[in-house]
Motif scaffolding. Structure first.
Motif, PDB file in Angstrom:
ATOM      1  N   GLY A  10       0.806  -1.210   0.000  1.00 34.47           N
ATOM      2  CA  GLY A  10       0.000   0.000   0.000  1.00 34.47           C
ATOM      3  C   GLY A  10       0.838   1.258   0.000  1.00 34.47           C
ATOM      4  N   ALA A  11       2.026   1.199   0.601  1.00 33.75           N
ATOM      5  CA  ALA A  11       2.884   2.377   0.678  1.00 33.75           C
ATOM      6  C   ALA A  11       3.397   2.792  -0.692  1.00 33.75           C
ATOM      7  CB  ALA A  11       4.059   2.094   1.615  1.00 33.75           C
ATOM      8  N   GLU A  12       3.488   1.825  -1.633  1.00 35.91           N
ATOM      9  CA  GLU A  12       4.007   2.119  -2.967  1.00 35.91           C
ATOM     10  C   GLU A  12       2.904   2.424  -3.976  1.00 35.91           C
ATOM     11  OE1 GLU A  12       6.091  -1.766  -2.696  1.00 35.91           O
ATOM     12  OE2 GLU A  12       7.660  -0.665  -3.737  1.00 35.91           O
ATOM     13  N   ALA A  13       1.647   2.373  -3.547  1.00 38.27           N
ATOM     14  CA  ALA A  13       0.520   2.562  -4.448  1.00 38.27           C
ATOM     15  C   ALA A  13      -0.013   3.992  -4.363  1.00 38.27           C
ATOM     16  CB  ALA A  13      -0.592   1.577  -4.096  1.00 38.27           C
ATOM     17  N   ALA A  14      -0.598   4.467  -5.462  1.00 36.78           N
ATOM     18  CA  ALA A  14      -1.226   5.784  -5.480  1.00 36.78           C
ATOM     19  C   ALA A  14      -2.518   5.724  -4.664  1.00 36.78           C
ATOM     20  CB  ALA A  14      -1.526   6.189  -6.913  1.00 36.78           C
ATOM     21  N   GLU A  15      -2.685   6.643  -3.733  1.00 41.72           N
ATOM     22  CA  GLU A  15      -3.880   6.634  -2.880  1.00 41.72           C
ATOM     23  C   GLU A  15      -5.007   7.438  -3.517  1.00 41.72           C
ATOM     24  OE1 GLU A  15      -3.278   7.669   1.163  1.00 41.72           O
ATOM     25  OE2 GLU A  15      -2.040   5.892   1.576  1.00 41.72           O
ATOM     26  N   GLU A  54     -15.898   6.739   7.988  1.00 43.05           N
ATOM     27  CA  GLU A  54     -14.458   6.605   8.264  1.00 43.05           C
ATOM     28  C   GLU A  54     -13.891   7.902   8.823  1.00 43.05           C
ATOM     29  OE1 GLU A  54     -12.256   5.320   4.932  1.00 43.05           O
ATOM     30  OE2 GLU A  54     -12.989   3.256   4.997  1.00 43.05           O
ATOM     31  N   ARG A  55     -14.314   9.028   8.279  1.00 44.65           N
ATOM     32  CA  ARG A  55     -13.794  10.312   8.758  1.00 44.65           C
ATOM     33  C   ARG A  55     -14.198  10.575  10.208  1.00 44.65           C
ATOM     34  NH1 ARG A  55     -14.822  11.956   3.324  1.00 44.65           N
ATOM     35  NH2 ARG A  55     -16.947  12.580   3.842  1.00 44.65           N
ATOM     36  N   VAL A  56     -15.395  10.116  10.557  1.00 47.17           N
ATOM     37  CA  VAL A  56     -15.879  10.301  11.929  1.00 47.17           C
ATOM     38  C   VAL A  56     -15.072   9.473  12.914  1.00 47.17           C
ATOM     39  CG1 VAL A  56     -17.818   9.873  13.478  1.00 47.17           C
ATOM     40  CG2 VAL A  56     -18.214  10.979  11.273  1.00 47.17           C
ATOM     41  N   GLY A  63      -7.069  -0.661   6.199  1.00 48.45           N
ATOM     42  CA  GLY A  63      -8.452  -0.766   5.755  1.00 48.45           C
ATOM     43  C   GLY A  63      -8.666  -0.446   4.293  1.00 48.45           C
ATOM     44  N   ARG A  64      -7.589  -0.333   3.539  1.00 54.93           N
ATOM     45  CA  ARG A  64      -7.706  -0.007   2.120  1.00 54.93           C
ATOM     46  C   ARG A  64      -7.641  -1.271   1.249  1.00 54.93           C
ATOM     47  NH1 ARG A  64      -6.659   4.987  -0.103  1.00 54.93           N
ATOM     48  NH2 ARG A  64      -6.643   6.730   1.361  1.00 54.93           N
ATOM     49  N   LEU A  65      -8.098  -1.101   0.009  1.00 56.05           N
ATOM     50  CA  LEU A  65      -7.988  -2.145  -0.991  1.00 56.05           C
ATOM     51  C   LEU A  65      -6.875  -1.779  -1.967  1.00 56.05           C
ATOM     52  CD1 LEU A  65     -11.779  -2.532  -1.796  1.00 56.05           C
ATOM     53  CD2 LEU A  65     -10.382  -4.210  -0.566  1.00 56.05           C
ATOM     54  N   LEU A  66      -6.160  -2.778  -2.443  1.00 55.29           N
ATOM     55  CA  LEU A  66      -5.154  -2.565  -3.472  1.00 55.29           C
ATOM     56  C   LEU A  66      -5.688  -3.061  -4.812  1.00 55.29           C
ATOM     57  CD1 LEU A  66      -1.759  -3.623  -1.844  1.00 55.29           C
ATOM     58  CD2 LEU A  66      -2.620  -1.311  -2.289  1.00 55.29           C
ATOM     59  N   VAL A  67      -5.701  -2.171  -5.788  1.00 47.32           N
ATOM     60  CA  VAL A  67      -6.159  -2.506  -7.138  1.00 47.32           C
ATOM     61  C   VAL A  67      -4.927  -2.578  -8.024  1.00 47.32           C
ATOM     62  CG1 VAL A  67      -7.635  -1.838  -9.060  1.00 47.32           C
ATOM     63  CG2 VAL A  67      -8.329  -1.291  -6.704  1.00 47.32           C
ATOM     64  N   GLU A  68      -4.525  -3.797  -8.380  1.00 45.11           N
ATOM     65  CA  GLU A  68      -3.307  -4.028  -9.150  1.00 45.11           C
ATOM     66  C   GLU A  68      -3.642  -4.122 -10.628  1.00 45.11           C
ATOM     67  OE1 GLU A  68      -1.786  -7.587  -7.462  1.00 45.11           O
ATOM     68  OE2 GLU A  68      -1.328  -6.656  -5.526  1.00 45.11           O
ATOM     69  N   SER A  80      -4.320   2.379  -4.232  1.00 44.53           N
ATOM     70  CA  SER A  80      -4.796   2.056  -2.892  1.00 44.53           C
ATOM     71  C   SER A  80      -6.071   2.862  -2.676  1.00 44.53           C
ATOM     72  CB  SER A  80      -3.736   2.432  -1.853  1.00 44.53           C
ATOM     73  OG  SER A  80      -4.249   2.331  -0.537  1.00 44.53           O
ATOM     74  N   THR A  81      -7.183   2.168  -2.472  1.00 44.42           N
ATOM     75  CA  THR A  81      -8.480   2.845  -2.452  1.00 44.42           C
ATOM     76  C   THR A  81      -9.305   2.463  -1.230  1.00 44.42           C
ATOM     77  OG1 THR A  81     -10.495   3.265  -3.729  1.00 44.42           O
ATOM     78  CG2 THR A  81      -9.597   1.045  -3.842  1.00 44.42           C
ATOM     79  N   ARG A  82     -10.168   3.376  -0.837  1.00 39.88           N
ATOM     80  CA  ARG A  82     -11.075   3.098   0.278  1.00 39.88           C
ATOM     81  C   ARG A  82     -12.360   2.426  -0.188  1.00 39.88           C
ATOM     82  NH1 ARG A  82      -9.116   5.056   4.741  1.00 39.88           N
ATOM     83  NH2 ARG A  82      -7.715   6.863   4.748  1.00 39.88           N
ATOM     84  N   ALA A  83     -12.693   2.591  -1.463  1.00 42.63           N
ATOM     85  CA  ALA A  83     -13.939   2.009  -1.974  1.00 42.63           C
ATOM     86  C   ALA A  83     -13.749   1.586  -3.430  1.00 42.63           C
ATOM     87  CB  ALA A  83     -15.077   3.024  -1.870  1.00 42.63           C
ATOM     88  N   LEU A  84     -14.500   0.579  -3.823  1.00 43.33           N
ATOM     89  CA  LEU A  84     -14.402   0.045  -5.174  1.00 43.33           C
ATOM     90  C   LEU A  84     -15.794  -0.098  -5.773  1.00 43.33           C
ATOM     91  CD1 LEU A  84     -12.526  -1.388  -7.337  1.00 43.33           C
ATOM     92  CD2 LEU A  84     -13.286  -3.524  -6.282  1.00 43.33           C
TER      93      LEU A  84
END
Length: 363
Positions: free
Chosen positions: A6-11, A359-361, A120-125, A132-136
């Motif tokens: 996740g650290a190497e992926a675009a958020e 999530e923000r809350v 809590g993120r998803l990785l879309v390869e 790296s996304t929060r929703a898909l």
């Protein structure tokens, strides 16, 4: 295999996979509710250009023969020439739509896998990098997964076998004996087109076809969608909406029934080098077997998330995967129609916004 962390992926906040009707609807509603393309969300499409599966429809499927094509949200499809191929009309419409709303679809991008990331993120390869996304919002449809049934002797057939996905138009069957397999609208369209060119046609289906009299009104549509939706809620593989509505009994179908082109035969039991055969010894010689046997959802890239239920399908509540609330499937099961895809896109974005707000809350 080495996976990108996740650290190497675009958020990003949300990823939309697929730019057909459902994907563009989802992207439109993200844009409309304040999400900025490329900054907050990205749309990925594996096709070389706009149009989704429509770009691959056979040339003889003109726009006036398309059933129930609903405009995308925010822009009507008007003044289309009914005699033009639907692949041209709808591809051009999707292209105008993407540009009008500045959706910035990235293509061609192949999504290889979606898996669990960190935080809590998803990785879309993908073939173009990893997000790296929060929703898909998954809108990959079915066109890339044509369903080929298996029958004894299939590999021995000396003629040609092809699927609706690769249907070239009726002229390609001139002078040939053609067996068309399948009980849906595509099968009847193929038969009616091919019959004037072919030496002979035979129609076979697993179940007797059901023809629907009268108009298909809104109430009937809701009832049909509810039947498909019930399967999805139970985690069973979705059936198409048309499978529970029956075939429309229009003038062309009536002519086909009257002249014997649509004289349906029960499903054969085996395939021989020269054709097909039933258990009672009856045979039909064939040069071509055309499998109009439908498609399956193209969701293999979601396999790492383990969304499938024991029944073989992905259980949904609305568009949200029960096994993972970050994942929405649009254009799947009850939302596979064009009007259903529009509604699903809006519903998915509403849930995505709610998820991100929660999530923000909690942060």
């Amino acid at each position: 295999m080495n996976y990108i962390s996740g650290a190497e992926a675009a958020e990003i906040q949300a990823v939309v996979i697929g730019a057909g009707q459902a994907g563009l609807s989802g992207a439109y509603h993200l844009r409309r509710t304040g999400f900025e393309p490329e900054r907050d969300f990205v749309v990925l499409d594996h096709n070389p250009g706009p149009g989704g599966a429509w770009r691959y429809r056979w040339p003889s499927l003109t726009y006036d023969r398309v059933h129930g094509m609903h405009s995308l949200p925010g822009m009507e499809l008007t003044d289309a020439d009914p005699a033009r191929p639907s692949s041209e009309v709808i591809t051009e419409y999707f292209d105008r739509y993407e540009r009008a709303f500045d959706l910035r679809v990235r293509r061609p991008v192949k999504v290889r896998a979606v898996r669990e990331g960190t935080g809590g993120r998803l990785l879309v390869e993908t073939s173009a990098g990893t997000w790296s996304t929060r929703a898909l919002i998954n809108a990959t449809g079915t066109w890339d997964r044509p369903f080929w049934p298996r029958y004894e002797g299939q590999e021995t057939f000396l003629g040609r076998q092809l699927h609706t996905a690769h249907y070239p138009g009726p002229e390609a069957f001139a002078g040939q004996r053609v067996v068309v397999v399948g009980g849906g609208a595509s099968a009847t369209q193929h038969l009616l087109e091919i019959a004037p060119y072919a030496a002979d046609t035979t129609w076979v289906t697993r179940r007797p076809p059901v023809f629907r009299e009268g108009p298909f009104d809104e109430e009937a549509g809701r009832a049909a969608v509810a039947l498909v939706e019930e399967r999805v809620r139970r985690g069973l593989p979705p059936r198409s909406v048309v499978s529970v509505t029956g075939l429309p009994l229009n003038d062309a179908i009536r002519r086909g029934l009257a002249d014997g082109v649509l004289d349906r035969q029960p499903m054969f039991d085996r395939i021989t080098p020269e054709g097909v055969e039933w258990k009672d010894g009856r045979r039909v010689a064939a040069d071509v077997i055309l499998w109009a046997t439908g498609f399956r959802p193209a969701v293999d890239h979601l396999t790492p998330l383990r969304l499938r239920e024991p029944g073989g399908g992905i259980r949904l509540e609305g568009t949200r995967a029960v096994a993972d609330p970050r994942v929405h499937l649009v254009g799947y099961g009850p939302s596979a129609s064009t009007v259903g895809a529009n509604r699903a896109g809006r519903a998915a974005v509403r849930d995505v916004r709610r998820l991100l707000a929660e999530e923000r809350v909690t942060v």
